[in-house]
Structures are given as C-alpha cells and as structure tokens.
Design a protein around this motif. Structure first.
Motif, PDB file in Angstrom:
ATOM      1  N   PHE A 178       0.818  -1.218   0.000  1.00  0.00           N
ATOM      2  CA  PHE A 178       0.000   0.000   0.000  1.00  0.00           C
ATOM      3  C   PHE A 178       0.850   1.265   0.000  1.00  0.00           C
ATOM      4  O   PHE A 178       0.428   2.285  -0.517  1.00  0.00           O
ATOM      5  CB  PHE A 178      -0.940   0.010   1.221  1.00  0.00           C
ATOM      6  N   ALA A 179       2.024   1.210   0.603  1.00  0.00           N
ATOM      7  CA  ALA A 179       2.845   2.418   0.697  1.00  0.00           C
ATOM      8  C   ALA A 179       3.730   2.588  -0.535  1.00  0.00           C
ATOM      9  O   ALA A 179       3.983   3.717  -0.967  1.00  0.00           O
ATOM     10  CB  ALA A 179       3.700   2.359   1.954  1.00  0.00           C
ATOM     11  N   SER A 180       4.220   1.484  -1.078  1.00  0.00           N
ATOM     12  CA  SER A 180       5.251   1.493  -2.134  1.00  0.00           C
ATOM     13  C   SER A 180       6.568   1.968  -1.518  1.00  0.00           C
ATOM     14  O   SER A 180       6.560   2.656  -0.494  1.00  0.00           O
ATOM     15  CB  SER A 180       4.875   2.384  -3.332  1.00  0.00           C
ATOM     16  N   PRO A 181       7.699   1.663  -2.162  1.00  0.00           N
ATOM     17  CA  PRO A 181       8.991   2.096  -1.592  1.00  0.00           C
ATOM     18  C   PRO A 181       9.139   3.613  -1.581  1.00  0.00           C
ATOM     19  O   PRO A 181       9.999   4.139  -0.875  1.00  0.00           O
ATOM     20  CB  PRO A 181      10.040   1.463  -2.514  1.00  0.00           C
ATOM     21  N   TYR A 182       8.332   4.311  -2.328  1.00  0.00           N
ATOM     22  CA  TYR A 182       8.412   5.777  -2.343  1.00  0.00           C
ATOM     23  C   TYR A 182       7.977   6.360  -0.992  1.00  0.00           C
ATOM     24  O   TYR A 182       8.513   7.346  -0.526  1.00  0.00           O
ATOM     25  CB  TYR A 182       7.518   6.335  -3.461  1.00  0.00           C
ATOM     26  N   LEU A 183       6.998   5.716  -0.354  1.00  0.00           N
ATOM     27  CA  LEU A 183       6.450   6.271   0.894  1.00  0.00           C
ATOM     28  C   LEU A 183       7.035   5.638   2.148  1.00  0.00           C
ATOM     29  O   LEU A 183       6.969   6.240   3.223  1.00  0.00           O
ATOM     30  CB  LEU A 183       4.919   6.100   0.933  1.00  0.00           C
ATOM     31  N   GLN A 184       7.563   4.435   2.047  1.00  0.00           N
ATOM     32  CA  GLN A 184       7.955   3.718   3.269  1.00  0.00           C
ATOM     33  C   GLN A 184       9.013   2.671   2.945  1.00  0.00           C
ATOM     34  O   GLN A 184       8.873   1.937   1.973  1.00  0.00           O
ATOM     35  CB  GLN A 184       6.690   3.048   3.818  1.00  0.00           C
ATOM     36  N   PRO A 186      10.625  -0.332   4.964  1.00  0.00           N
ATOM     37  CA  PRO A 186      10.650  -1.122   6.202  1.00  0.00           C
ATOM     38  C   PRO A 186      12.023  -1.640   6.611  1.00  0.00           C
ATOM     39  O   PRO A 186      12.279  -1.795   7.811  1.00  0.00           O
ATOM     40  CB  PRO A 186       9.689  -2.273   5.903  1.00  0.00           C
ATOM     41  N   LEU A 187      12.937  -1.925   5.663  1.00  0.00           N
ATOM     42  CA  LEU A 187      14.256  -2.449   6.064  1.00  0.00           C
ATOM     43  C   LEU A 187      14.969  -1.423   6.943  1.00  0.00           C
ATOM     44  O   LEU A 187      15.600  -1.777   7.936  1.00  0.00           O
ATOM     45  CB  LEU A 187      15.123  -2.774   4.841  1.00  0.00           C
ATOM     46  N   ALA A 188      14.824  -0.153   6.583  1.00  0.00           N
ATOM     47  CA  ALA A 188      15.483   0.914   7.349  1.00  0.00           C
ATOM     48  C   ALA A 188      14.897   1.015   8.758  1.00  0.00           C
ATOM     49  O   ALA A 188      15.532   1.547   9.670  1.00  0.00           O
ATOM     50  CB  ALA A 188      15.339   2.242   6.626  1.00  0.00           C
ATOM     51  N   LEU A 189      13.671   0.492   8.946  1.00  0.00           N
ATOM     52  CA  LEU A 189      13.010   0.547  10.252  1.00  0.00           C
ATOM     53  C   LEU A 189      13.216  -0.753  11.030  1.00  0.00           C
ATOM     54  O   LEU A 189      12.634  -0.947  12.094  1.00  0.00           O
ATOM     55  CB  LEU A 189      11.509   0.818  10.070  1.00  0.00           C
ATOM     56  N   GLY A 190      14.024  -1.672  10.480  1.00  0.00           N
ATOM     57  CA  GLY A 190      14.374  -2.887  11.214  1.00  0.00           C
ATOM     58  C   GLY A 190      13.722  -4.164  10.722  1.00  0.00           C
ATOM     59  O   GLY A 190      13.920  -5.224  11.318  1.00  0.00           O
ATOM     60  N   ALA A 191      12.944  -4.100   9.627  1.00  0.00           N
ATOM     61  CA  ALA A 191      12.334  -5.326   9.098  1.00  0.00           C
ATOM     62  C   ALA A 191      13.405  -6.190   8.433  1.00  0.00           C
ATOM     63  O   ALA A 191      14.444  -5.688   7.994  1.00  0.00           O
ATOM     64  CB  ALA A 191      11.241  -4.981   8.090  1.00  0.00           C
ATOM     65  N   ASP A 192      13.139  -7.507   8.370  1.00  0.00           N
ATOM     66  CA  ASP A 192      14.076  -8.429   7.725  1.00  0.00           C
ATOM     67  C   ASP A 192      13.727  -8.666   6.257  1.00  0.00           C
ATOM     68  O   ASP A 192      14.597  -8.902   5.435  1.00  0.00           O
ATOM     69  CB  ASP A 192      14.058  -9.788   8.456  1.00  0.00           C
ATOM     70  N   ILE A 193      12.418  -8.656   5.963  1.00  0.00           N
ATOM     71  CA  ILE A 193      11.959  -8.914   4.590  1.00  0.00           C
ATOM     72  C   ILE A 193      10.887  -7.878   4.251  1.00  0.00           C
ATOM     73  O   ILE A 193       9.991  -7.629   5.059  1.00  0.00           O
ATOM     74  CB  ILE A 193      11.312 -10.319   4.463  1.00  0.00           C
ATOM     75  N   VAL A 194      11.000  -7.284   3.070  1.00  0.00           N
ATOM     76  CA  VAL A 194       9.927  -6.426   2.557  1.00  0.00           C
ATOM     77  C   VAL A 194       9.267  -7.180   1.418  1.00  0.00           C
ATOM     78  O   VAL A 194       9.948  -7.732   0.552  1.00  0.00           O
ATOM     79  CB  VAL A 194      10.477  -5.094   2.014  1.00  0.00           C
ATOM     80  N   MET A 195       7.941  -7.217   1.435  1.00  0.00           N
ATOM     81  CA  MET A 195       7.209  -7.876   0.366  1.00  0.00           C
ATOM     82  C   MET A 195       6.385  -6.824  -0.375  1.00  0.00           C
ATOM     83  O   MET A 195       5.852  -5.892   0.237  1.00  0.00           O
ATOM     84  CB  MET A 195       6.291  -8.949   0.978  1.00  0.00           C
ATOM     85  N   HIS A 196       6.312  -6.976  -1.708  1.00  0.00           N
ATOM     86  CA  HIS A 196       5.453  -6.109  -2.516  1.00  0.00           C
ATOM     87  C   HIS A 196       4.578  -6.938  -3.441  1.00  0.00           C
ATOM     88  O   HIS A 196       5.072  -7.881  -4.071  1.00  0.00           O
ATOM     89  CB  HIS A 196       6.283  -5.176  -3.411  1.00  0.00           C
ATOM     90  N   SER A 197       3.316  -6.564  -3.550  1.00  0.00           N
ATOM     91  CA  SER A 197       2.562  -6.953  -4.721  1.00  0.00           C
ATOM     92  C   SER A 197       2.952  -5.901  -5.756  1.00  0.00           C
ATOM     93  O   SER A 197       2.440  -4.780  -5.745  1.00  0.00           O
ATOM     94  CB  SER A 197       1.055  -6.933  -4.462  1.00  0.00           C
ATOM     95  N   VAL A 198       3.881  -6.279  -6.629  1.00  0.00           N
ATOM     96  CA  VAL A 198       4.406  -5.368  -7.672  1.00  0.00           C
ATOM     97  C   VAL A 198       3.291  -4.984  -8.649  1.00  0.00           C
ATOM     98  O   VAL A 198       3.346  -3.946  -9.310  1.00  0.00           O
ATOM     99  CB  VAL A 198       5.581  -6.072  -8.403  1.00  0.00           C
ATOM    100  N   THR A 199       2.263  -5.850  -8.675  1.00  0.00           N
ATOM    101  CA  THR A 199       1.053  -5.607  -9.467  1.00  0.00           C
ATOM    102  C   THR A 199       0.496  -4.204  -9.250  1.00  0.00           C
ATOM    103  O   THR A 199      -0.118  -3.635 -10.150  1.00  0.00           O
ATOM    104  CB  THR A 199      -0.028  -6.619  -8.997  1.00  0.00           C
ATOM    105  N   ARG A 296       6.528   8.868   4.173  1.00  0.00           N
ATOM    106  CA  ARG A 296       6.854  10.212   3.680  1.00  0.00           C
ATOM    107  C   ARG A 296       5.604  11.034   3.372  1.00  0.00           C
ATOM    108  O   ARG A 296       5.651  12.255   3.338  1.00  0.00           O
ATOM    109  CB  ARG A 296       7.721  10.111   2.424  1.00  0.00           C
ATOM    110  N   ASP A 297       4.499  10.351   3.067  1.00  0.00           N
ATOM    111  CA  ASP A 297       3.224  11.010   2.789  1.00  0.00           C
ATOM    112  C   ASP A 297       2.160   9.930   2.973  1.00  0.00           C
ATOM    113  O   ASP A 297       2.503   8.820   3.405  1.00  0.00           O
ATOM    114  CB  ASP A 297       3.253  11.609   1.366  1.00  0.00           C
TER     115      ASP A 297
END
Ligand code: PLP
Length: 385
Positions: A178-184, A186-199, A296-297
């Motif tokens: 929902f955020a996309s890498p433009y808005l959020q 997670p790795l920088a906030l301590g997550a181990d894996i970021v998942m995206h529905s690239v769709t 970021r927004d």
C-alpha cells in the motif's frame, strides 16, 4: 549506475538499467529465452536456465533492491507467490503473529493452505504493538505485518515490531504494497523482509501481476532464493520489462497519488453521505503520528463507510461511477473503486471481517493520477445516487 547513494527519483530511472553491452540500447532488452548456450558443461556467462536467472528479471531485481535500500531482491510471478516463498521458510509447529486486517488473499493463504499443514497463525490487533508480545512463545518464528492495511488503513508501527522481533529472534516481514517504496522503507526501520505486490503501485499501469521480496541478510536471501528456484514462481522477461518501464515514473505517479488522495479525503470527510472515512493523513486517525513517523506522505488509498446504506444502495453507488472503474486491484494510474466485502475480501468470514470494520457498506478507493477535479465531480454525482 555506480553504487553511489543517489536520490529516489534517480534510482527509479537508472538503478539496474545498464546500456546493453552488445548494442548500447538504453532500455534493458527483453531476454525472451528459457535457456542459455554453454561453451562446455557448466561454462557459461552466469545464466543457465531462466527459472533460476534471467537478465531482464535481474535488472528489475537490482532496481527494486535499490529502491528499498536493500542488498537483495527476488521477483515472483505474483504477490501471493512471493508470500508463499516466505512462509515456506517455516515448518509444522512454527507460529506466526500477524494482523487482524489483512489483504483477503493473504488471510486465505494462511488459513486455507498453511494452517492445514501445521503452521499456526495468530491474527491480532497490531495497531498497538504491545499486543504482539503477548502471543510470543517458544514456537514463534515470524511476525507478518501489513501497513497500511487493506482496506481499513490501520497503521502498524514497524520499528516497534522490529524491536519485538529482535528481542525474540523472529523474522519480521512487512507487506509494503500500500505504501510502495516511495512512501515507506521497512528495512530501514528494522524489518528483515519487505514484500510487494508489484502488481499495484510499482507496476502502476494495471498490466502486470508480479510480486517481490527485498532483504539484506545473506543467509535469509540464500534460503529464499533456493525456494524461489526450487518452487519456481518466477515471472517472465516481458513482465519484468513492463515493470521496469513502470517504475521509471513511480516517484512522479506517487506524488500525484498523494496530492489527489489528500484532496479527495478532504472532500469526503465532510460529505453528508459518508459515515466514516479511513485515511492515515487525518490527524484524528488513531495512528496518525506513527504514519507521520514512518511514511513520507499518506498515499492514495482511502476507504469510506456509506451512511444508512444497505447492500443494494451500496451496489448502486459503486456502479454509478464514470471516471472511477469498479474493479479489484489498486495502485494503477486509473482510479478504481472496490467493494471489499464481495470482491477483494470475500474469502474472509463475515463475522471476522466485520469485527475489523469491513462492513457491507464499506467501499475502497484507489485514487489514480487523473485530474482531481474530475475525480471529485465523479464522486459527488455517484454519492448522490
Ligand atoms: C494485491 C495484494 C497482495 C497480493 O498480490 P498479487 O500480486 O495479487 O498476488 C498482497 N498484499 C496486498 C496488500 C495486496 O494489495
């Protein structure tokens, strides 16, 4: 492009995209091939069989890793395919703590595919991170967080989840669709894996189904890459090309999604046909401060509950739009309207979805990048129905 720390918009266009060495083509070629010729057995240019590695897909993976400031990315043939690979890190008896408001397909996969195989899922209210710790026991292996959530726009504190994960040696995976890498990020906030529905936002043009995982840890990457190649939910080169092309405008599209989203949220907030509105940019959103801290927004996803509307009235309004299209999915350039209870979240039992607010008179908007005045006029006429 060198590894220099370029800004987001520069990385979106250039990361992973080297001029083709044989021709100088600026666009990454679509390597539409399943296999690669070897000089002698095992002697090749790094590519043997396209399920394992394809140059077009690799270029996209480098781009996605750069956008999430991660070391590794892997692309999958759908968002669900990527989640499937993450849960396959676990074995029967292992436990996962996840949210009570999830994308319907995620809930379905957890409860209908992996629970019968012996993996235990706890669906908890994660908007207060202290709830999570209560469910940790010796079998707990993973926290799966989705934020903002689909469709009620709950915000989950990624840093707080990461703290609990570190303390108990759990893997923290974050669905960042929902955020996309433009808005959020997670790795920088301590997550181990970021998942995206690239769709969704990454592809951005409603023409591809794809998923991705991004991570930093070498051994976690090796384990997931092994599942990726062994189980084979890998995307083709044409789709990889389309997504790379889509990402070149991600930052521009996101700016407009956020601008239009804010205008529409403000218009709907005081509209007499609306009983409730979910959008994390409002200061009275329960986790607005966390949203402000980690995003970021606030994006272009908005959910609304219609006032005094039964299913018939809700359907009438949902079918009355001219610019918005009634469809599943989100994050594309075109605005979409969706009825979660019968569409994206139909696989969740009524009592369960209603407990978190996914009621029959809830509609979810994916605000596109059209002219916002036309979108507002379209909402005004449809809500009048
Ligand atoms: C769409 C979606 C998924 C599933 O992705 P697909 O590409 O449709 O398989 C997972 N999580 C969220 C939040 C989504 O919106």
């Amino acid at each position: 492009m060198s590894d220099k720390n370029y800004k987001f918009g520069t990385k979106a266009i250039h990361a992973g995209a080297e001029p083709d060495p044989s021709t100088g083509a600026i666009m990454t070629p679509i390597f539409q091939t399943s296999t690669f010729v070897q000089e002698s057995p095992g002697k090749h240019k790094g590519f043997a069989y396209a399920r394992g590695k394809n140059p077009t897909r690799m270029a996209l993976e480098k781009n996605l890793a750069a956008l999430e400031n991660g070391k590794y990315a892997l692309c999958f043939s759908s968002g669900m395919g990527s989640m499937d690979a993450v849960i396959k890190l676990l074995k029967p008896g292992d436990e996962v703590i996840t949210g009570d408001d999830l994308y319907g397909g995620s809930y379905r996969m957890f409860t209908k595919i992996f629970a019968p195989m012996g993996i235990v899922f706890h669906f908890v209210n994660m908007t207060d991170a202290s709830n999570i710790a209560k469910y940790v026991n010796a079998n707990t292996k993973m926290i799966w967080a989705e934020t903002p959530t689909n469709p009620t726009m709950q915000i989950i504190d990624i840093e707080a989840c990461a703290k609990i994960a570190k303390e108990h040696k759990l893997i923290l995976a974050v669905d960042n669709t929902f955020a996309s890498p433009y808005l959020q990020n997670p790795l920088a906030l301590g997550a181990d894996i970021v998942m995206h529905s690239v769709t969704k936002y990454l592809g951005g043009h409603s023409d591809v189904v794809m998923g991705a995982l991004i991570m930093n840890d070498d051994s976690l990457y090796e384990r997931i890459a092994f599942i990726h190649n062994s189980c084979g939910a890998t995307p083709g080169p044409m789709d990889s090309f389309l997504v790379m092309r889509g990402i070149k405008t991600l930052h521009l599209r996101m700016e407009r999604h956020c601008f239009n989203g804010r205008k529409i949220a403000e218009f709907l907030k005081t509209h007499p046909a609306i009983e409730k509105i979910y959008w994390p940019g409002f200061t009275d959103h329960p986790n607005h401060e966390i949203a402000k801290k980690q995003m970021r927004d606030f994006g272009g996803m908005i959910s609304i509950v219609l006032k005094n509307a039964d299913l018939e009235k809700t359907f009438k309004i949902a079918s009355s739009f001219e610019v918005f299209s009634l469809a599943e999915s989100l994050g594309g350039v075109e605005s979409l309207i969706n009825h979660p209870a019968t569409m994206t979240h139909a696989s969740i039992p009524k009592e369960e979805r209603e407990r978190v607010g996914v009621v029959d008179n809830l509609l979810r908007l994916s605000v596109g990048v059209e002219d916002v005045e036309d979108l507002i006029a379209d909402l005004a006429q449809a809500l009048d129905k």
